[in-house]
Design an enzyme around this catalytic site. Structure first.
Site, PDB file in Angstrom:
ATOM      1  N   CYS A 165     -49.244 -71.342   8.057  1.00 41.88           N
ATOM      2  CA  CYS A 165     -49.338 -71.393   9.520  1.00 41.88           C
ATOM      3  C   CYS A 165     -49.633 -72.825   9.945  1.00 41.88           C
ATOM      4  CB  CYS A 165     -50.405 -70.425  10.038  1.00 41.88           C
ATOM      5  SG  CYS A 165     -52.050 -70.667   9.337  1.00 41.88           S
ATOM      6  N   CYS A 179     -53.003 -64.326  -1.670  1.00 42.56           N
ATOM      7  CA  CYS A 179     -54.043 -64.853  -0.770  1.00 42.56           C
ATOM      8  C   CYS A 179     -54.186 -63.864   0.378  1.00 42.56           C
ATOM      9  CB  CYS A 179     -53.669 -66.239  -0.266  1.00 42.56           C
ATOM     10  SG  CYS A 179     -53.217 -67.408  -1.581  1.00 42.56           S
ATOM     11  N   ASP A 191     -49.012 -66.536   0.865  1.00 39.68           N
ATOM     12  CA  ASP A 191     -49.391 -67.006   2.209  1.00 39.68           C
ATOM     13  C   ASP A 191     -50.605 -67.908   2.011  1.00 39.68           C
ATOM     14  OD1 ASP A 191     -49.567 -67.250   4.979  1.00 39.68           O
ATOM     15  OD2 ASP A 191     -50.835 -65.478   5.162  1.00 39.68           O
ATOM     16  N   GLY A 251     -56.346 -59.479   5.293  1.00 41.95           N
ATOM     17  CA  GLY A 251     -55.762 -58.191   4.955  1.00 41.95           C
ATOM     18  C   GLY A 251     -54.644 -57.690   5.842  1.00 41.95           C
ATOM     19  N   ASP A 258     -59.232 -66.590  -8.353  1.00 40.22           N
ATOM     20  CA  ASP A 258     -58.531 -67.803  -7.943  1.00 40.22           C
ATOM     21  C   ASP A 258     -57.025 -67.569  -8.082  1.00 40.22           C
ATOM     22  OD1 ASP A 258     -57.608 -70.334  -7.430  1.00 40.22           O
ATOM     23  OD2 ASP A 258     -58.279 -71.187  -9.336  1.00 40.22           O
ATOM     24  N   ALA A 297     -56.796 -62.085   2.103  1.00 40.06           N
ATOM     25  CA  ALA A 297     -57.739 -61.966   3.216  1.00 40.06           C
ATOM     26  C   ALA A 297     -57.176 -62.655   4.464  1.00 40.06           C
ATOM     27  CB  ALA A 297     -59.075 -62.588   2.824  1.00 40.06           C
TER      28      ALA A 297
END
Length: 532
Positions: A283, A162, A230, A166, A213, A164
């Site tokens: 997060c 996952c 993440d 970056g 995906d 982006a």
């Protein structure tokens, strides 16, 4: 008061009623707050000494697992510090610190992460020339932790499921010293475009990007030494970034995410080789998205995976929970870690490190090829053009391949790269040269990557010329600045020997001085504001 006056006053809403807000969400406790206004309720003819407002306390459902509730509540009301890390492929931390000090930015080293700094809160780090030159990357401090725990090594094969926008992919690629294979995946095409811009600016050639995906990432991609998951989450830990009201995620919102999180972590386990490492990160504060997800996967895979205690890197952290809402969790989850905002003046995060001890399914080892699908190696004539124009020794490019994937241009890719057969990559390495025009042209990313090797056709800029160049203005040159130019054409603009991009050199003519015509990308130029 006359009856008419009383009737008129009674038609006005009472301020007490206007200020009464009752939140019926079950995940927050209702707490009474008092304001110091002195409103008058005309209908009652009374001066109220205070008005009462009932509002939820943010994140009250976590009160029992936060070590210092008052400090936590205070911390989430403050803005986040500005933090960044050094791109050690281009500059040392000491050199970057000195450069930022010269710009009066007063960087403060972050003790637990070598090469990372905090800047004053009023600084816009994305507007500095050092940022545009790829000398550093802006990233929230606690978000640097997952890659630190992933511990990628040069030459390995690493997957960021996952990826982006970056930042963590860039951390991985820099840690691997532009060697090996980093596969950066995200299902959002727009965010992956921004990711590729970040990778190009930082001069990273060891990354293949895919748009797929994550939960269904194909096994034909092969196995990886390390996998970062993440995952998408409710983002409660980023509450300090916004300026609006702080709210908790609802239980319904959390339930919609946990299925996706479970599927992505399962896929990470499948794609990791035996003996490899997986880092699961969010997060958010919600145990349903953190420990409960890891607990479920531990139960599903049994002895094939195990929790690795999170290393003490110098951050204050709390142990993962082993019980939530009456559910007992695997005791090893105490070795995962929570980072609360008040502990280090950061955002909130959760990390779990997993080791894969044996294979989890029958698999046929994939056959890796050094070139991506539908790609040919094409160093000629493009490498000769670059070396001849800029006086770069050809051996500088020995660790890399020049490959073609489209008519538009060619890419630069490290030689030990092993891209996936599936899914079909969006890009492999760095977009190096446009070849579809009348004159082949180095990209800005390529100029940032190899411009410091140039021995001719480069122009050293003065401090006053940096802003005009980055905002695509023509720059008048002194004779001393043109001593390395061999004639009209493409040149590399540099400051303090750091490349800033490509321009066109126009020699003196008709009594006019020599000019540098900036070709800095329009999209990047729009990000710039003049510094005081």
């Amino acid at each position: 008061t006359t009856p008419a006056t009383t009737t008129k006053q009674s038609s006005q809403p009472c301020p007490l009623l206007l200020n009464l807000k009752i939140n019926h969400r079950t995940d927050c406790q209702q707490t009474l707050f008092f304001s110091h206004r002195l409103p008058i309720c005309p209908a009652m003819g009374i001066l109220h000494s205070m008005s009462q407002t009932i509002e939820p306390v943010p994140f009250s459902r976590y009160r029992n697992i936060v070590d210092d509730w008052n400090a936590f509540q205070d911390s989430i009301k403050r803005p986040l510090p500005v933090t960044l890390w050094t791109n050690s492929l281009k500059i040392t931390p000491e050199q970057l610190q000195h450069s930022l000090q010269q710009a009066n930015l007063t960087p403060a080293p972050i003790s637990w992460y070598p090469g990372a700094f905090r800047l004053p809160p009023n600084v816009k780090p994305g507007h500095q020339w050092q940022f545009m030159a790829g000398l550093y990357q802006v990233q929230e401090e606690v978000a640097m932790l997952p890659v630190c725990l992933l511990d990628p090594q040069p030459g390995e094969r690493v997957l960021d499921l996952c990826a982006a926008p970056g930042n963590k992919t860039a951390q991985i690629a820099v840690a691997m010293r532009n060697t090996g294979t980093v596969v950066a995946n995200d299902r959002n095409p727009g965010r992956m475009q921004a990711t590729r811009q970040t990778l190009n600016r930082l001069g990273l050639v060891n990354v293949t990007t895919t748009t797929y995906d994550a939960a269904n990432f194909p096994r034909e991609a092969g196995q990886f030494d390390r996998v970062l998951a993440d995952v998408p989450c409710s983002c409660e830990g980023t509450c300090r970034k916004g300026s609006g009201p702080i709210t908790s995620a609802t239980e319904a919102e959390i339930r919609t995410l946990t299925g996706t999180q479970l599927a992505i972590l399962r896929k990470a386990v499948q794609l990791c080789r035996p003996g490899g490492r997986i880092v699961y990160a969010t997060c958010t504060f919600a145990p349903e998205e953190n420990e409960l997800v890891v607990d479920t996967v531990l139960a599903e895979f049994g002895e094939a995976i195990q929790v690795v205690p999170v290393a003490d890197v110098g951050l204050r952290m709390a142990a993962g929970v082993t019980e939530w809402n009456g559910r007992s969790l695997h005791p090893s989850l105490a070795h995962t870690r929570r980072i609360w905002p008040h502990q280090n003046d950061t955002g909130g995060f959760y990390v779990a490190v997993l080791a894969k001890t044996k294979e989890t399914h029958q698999t046929v080892p994939p056959t890796y090829t050094p070139l991506p699908p539908h790609t040919t190696e094409e160093p000629t004539p493009w490498l000769n053009i670059v070396c001849a124009r800029f006086g770069i020794p050809p051996q500088k490019f020995a660790p890399f391949r020049i490959i073609r994937r489209s008519r538009r241009g060619v890419y630069l890719l490290n030689r030990d790269h092993l891209p996936p057969a599936r899914p079909n990559p969006d890009a492999c390495g760095m977009f190096f040269m446009r070849t579809d025009g009348r004159f082949p042209k180095l990209t800005t990313a390529a100029a940032l990557f190899c411009g410091h090797w140039a021995t001719q056709n480069f122009i050293p800029l003065t401090p006053e010329q940096i802003y005009p160049f980055l905002t695509r203005q023509d720059i008048r040159l002194t004779p001393a600045q043109t001593t390395h130019c061999t004639g009209q054409g493409y040149v590399i603009a540099r400051f303090a020997n750091h490349p800033l991009g490509i321009g066109i050199y126009l020699p003196p003519a008709n009594g006019q001085p020599a000019l540098l015509r900036s070709l800095f990308p329009k999209a990047w130029a729009n990000m710039i504001t003049k510094q005081g």
